[in-house]
Design a protein around this motif. Structure first.
Motif, mmCIF file in Angstrom:
data_model
loop_
_atom_site.group_PDB
_atom_site.id
_atom_site.type_symbol
_atom_site.label_atom_id
_atom_site.label_comp_id
_atom_site.label_asym_id
_atom_site.label_seq_id
_atom_site.Cartn_x
_atom_site.Cartn_y
_atom_site.Cartn_z
ATOM 1 N N THR A 75 0.833 -1.206 0.000
ATOM 2 C CA THR A 75 0.000 0.000 0.000
ATOM 3 C C THR A 75 0.869 1.258 0.000
ATOM 4 N N ALA A 76 1.978 1.235 0.737
ATOM 5 C CA ALA A 76 2.880 2.395 0.797
ATOM 6 C C ALA A 76 3.481 2.714 -0.570
ATOM 7 N N CYS A 77 3.542 1.725 -1.444
ATOM 8 C CA CYS A 77 4.068 1.954 -2.794
ATOM 9 C C CYS A 77 3.135 2.828 -3.629
ATOM 10 N N ARG A 78 1.859 2.858 -3.285
ATOM 11 C CA ARG A 78 0.860 3.672 -3.983
ATOM 12 C C ARG A 78 0.977 3.536 -5.496
ATOM 13 N N ALA A 79 0.949 2.272 -5.960
ATOM 14 C CA ALA A 79 1.188 2.030 -7.375
ATOM 15 C C ALA A 79 0.164 1.128 -8.040
ATOM 16 N N GLY A 80 -0.900 0.755 -7.349
ATOM 17 C CA GLY A 80 -1.898 -0.120 -7.960
ATOM 18 C C GLY A 80 -2.846 -0.663 -6.917
ATOM 19 N N GLY A 81 -3.437 -1.803 -7.219
ATOM 20 C CA GLY A 81 -4.382 -2.434 -6.310
ATOM 21 C C GLY A 81 -3.685 -3.324 -5.308
ATOM 22 N N VAL A 82 -4.216 -3.324 -4.074
ATOM 23 C CA VAL A 82 -3.658 -4.146 -3.003
ATOM 24 C C VAL A 82 -4.814 -4.805 -2.258
ATOM 25 N N GLY A 83 -4.777 -6.127 -2.212
ATOM 26 C CA GLY A 83 -5.796 -6.875 -1.490
ATOM 27 C C GLY A 83 -5.181 -7.675 -0.357
ATOM 28 N N LYS A 84 -5.809 -7.620 0.804
ATOM 29 C CA LYS A 84 -5.336 -8.327 1.997
ATOM 30 C C LYS A 84 -6.233 -9.541 2.212
ATOM 31 N N TYR A 85 -5.633 -10.735 2.156
ATOM 32 C CA TYR A 85 -6.360 -11.988 2.327
ATOM 33 C C TYR A 85 -5.794 -12.708 3.546
ATOM 34 N N SER A 86 -6.164 -12.237 4.725
ATOM 35 C CA SER A 86 -5.613 -12.755 5.981
ATOM 36 C C SER A 86 -5.921 -14.235 6.185
ATOM 37 N N HIS A 87 -7.144 -14.654 5.874
ATOM 38 C CA HIS A 87 -7.521 -16.056 6.103
ATOM 39 C C HIS A 87 -6.759 -17.017 5.185
ATOM 40 N N SER A 88 -6.363 -16.532 4.025
ATOM 41 C CA SER A 88 -5.608 -17.366 3.082
ATOM 42 C C SER A 88 -4.114 -17.063 3.129
ATOM 43 N N ASN A 89 -3.722 -16.095 3.951
ATOM 44 C CA ASN A 89 -2.324 -15.752 4.196
ATOM 45 C C ASN A 89 -1.573 -15.303 2.940
ATOM 46 N N PHE A 90 -2.143 -14.341 2.217
ATOM 47 C CA PHE A 90 -1.416 -13.763 1.087
ATOM 48 C C PHE A 90 -1.896 -12.346 0.825
ATOM 49 N N VAL A 91 -1.101 -11.639 0.017
ATOM 50 C CA VAL A 91 -1.442 -10.286 -0.424
ATOM 51 C C VAL A 91 -1.476 -10.279 -1.939
ATOM 52 N N HIS A 92 -2.530 -9.684 -2.479
ATOM 53 C CA HIS A 92 -2.657 -9.467 -3.922
ATOM 54 C C HIS A 92 -2.052 -8.100 -4.218
ATOM 55 N N MET A 93 -1.256 -8.028 -5.294
ATOM 56 C CA MET A 93 -0.712 -6.740 -5.741
ATOM 57 C C MET A 93 -0.861 -6.665 -7.247
ATOM 58 N N ASP A 94 -1.268 -5.502 -7.734
ATOM 59 C CA ASP A 94 -1.401 -5.340 -9.183
ATOM 60 C C ASP A 94 -1.051 -3.919 -9.597
ATOM 61 N N CYS A 95 -0.855 -3.743 -10.900
ATOM 62 C CA CYS A 95 -0.494 -2.421 -11.431
ATOM 63 C C CYS A 95 -1.691 -1.733 -12.065
ATOM 64 N N GLY A 96 -2.894 -2.098 -11.626
ATOM 65 C CA GLY A 96 -4.104 -1.435 -12.083
ATOM 66 C C GLY A 96 -4.328 -0.134 -11.323
ATOM 67 N N PRO A 97 -5.569 0.360 -11.346
ATOM 68 C CA PRO A 97 -5.891 1.604 -10.632
ATOM 69 C C PRO A 97 -5.621 1.467 -9.130
ATOM 70 N N LEU A 98 -5.329 2.598 -8.477
ATOM 71 C CA LEU A 98 -5.118 2.622 -7.032
ATOM 72 C C LEU A 98 -6.402 2.240 -6.331
ATOM 73 N N ARG A 99 -6.350 1.186 -5.506
ATOM 74 C CA ARG A 99 -7.480 0.763 -4.692
ATOM 75 C C ARG A 99 -6.982 -0.260 -3.698
ATOM 76 N N THR A 100 -7.706 -0.420 -2.608
ATOM 77 C CA THR A 100 -7.366 -1.407 -1.593
ATOM 78 C C THR A 100 -8.631 -2.115 -1.152
#
Length: 185
Positions: free
Chosen positions: A157-182
């Motif tokens: 999220t600090a990179c402010r460069a795309g989409g960031v999804g937090k998947y705590s139950h599955s223990n991973f983070v999604h990162m993409d170079c699309g529009p800024l969103r969380t």
């Protein structure tokens, strides 16, 4: 006005209780500008048993052979299909990895997904987007053993460069170079 980021200054972002304290200019590409003359990415896949540790950018230019290795590594492991992974996605992963100050390679759970694989995953989970950026080579799902999902989420999220999804139950983070969103935070 010029912003200069020191290693200590970047770490200060994580000392704060909120990522909102990060400077607006702190995006993956700005952070990577201060990273020196090269950019490196290190990942492994639990699905295929493959590892990748490569310098993919040197002195202002992407290294075509390294990007080709990344494309193959991040292929749809179910179908074997390979497409070009957007280098901005790799930059986001590399920048957030630098912020986390770990030598542990990412465990890549998902890079490119073919439309067939995406449809199959959608039929099993409501959390899979119909028009997922994975199908365009613009997203990655990553995990680190040495860092929590919350720590990874804050770094990406600090990179402010795309989409960031937090998947705590599955223990991973999604990162993409699309529009800024969380989401999931």
């Amino acid at each position: 006005m010029t912003f200069e980021f020191s290693r200590r200054g970047i770490l200060g972002v994580f000392a704060a209780t909120t990522v909102a304290a990060a400077p607006v200019m702190a995006n993956a590409f700005g952070l990577m500008r201060g990273a020196g003359n090269y950019r490196r990415i290190s990942m492994y896949s639990g699905r295929t048993g493959e590892s990748l540790d490569t310098v993919y950018w040197v002195e202002g230019k992407y290294v075509r052979d390294a990007l080709n290795e990344i494309n193959i590594f991040m292929r749809d492991w179910r179908t074997g299909q390979v497409i070009g992974i957007d280098p901005r996605t790799v930059d986001i992963a590399a920048a957030s990895h630098r912020l986390l100050q770990t030598n542990e390679p990412y465990m890549m759970l998902s890079g490119y997904r073919s439309p067939q694989t995406n449809a199959m995953l959608r039929s099993r989970s409501a959390g899979v987007a119909r028009n997922s950026l994975h199908m365009a080579g613009k997203a990655a799902d990553m995990r680190l053993k040495s860092r929590s999902v919350s720590q990874m989420y804050k770094a990406v999220t600090a990179c402010r460069a795309g989409g960031v999804g937090k998947y705590s139950h599955s223990n991973f983070v999604h990162m993409d170079c699309g529009p800024l969103r969380t989401w999931g935070g």
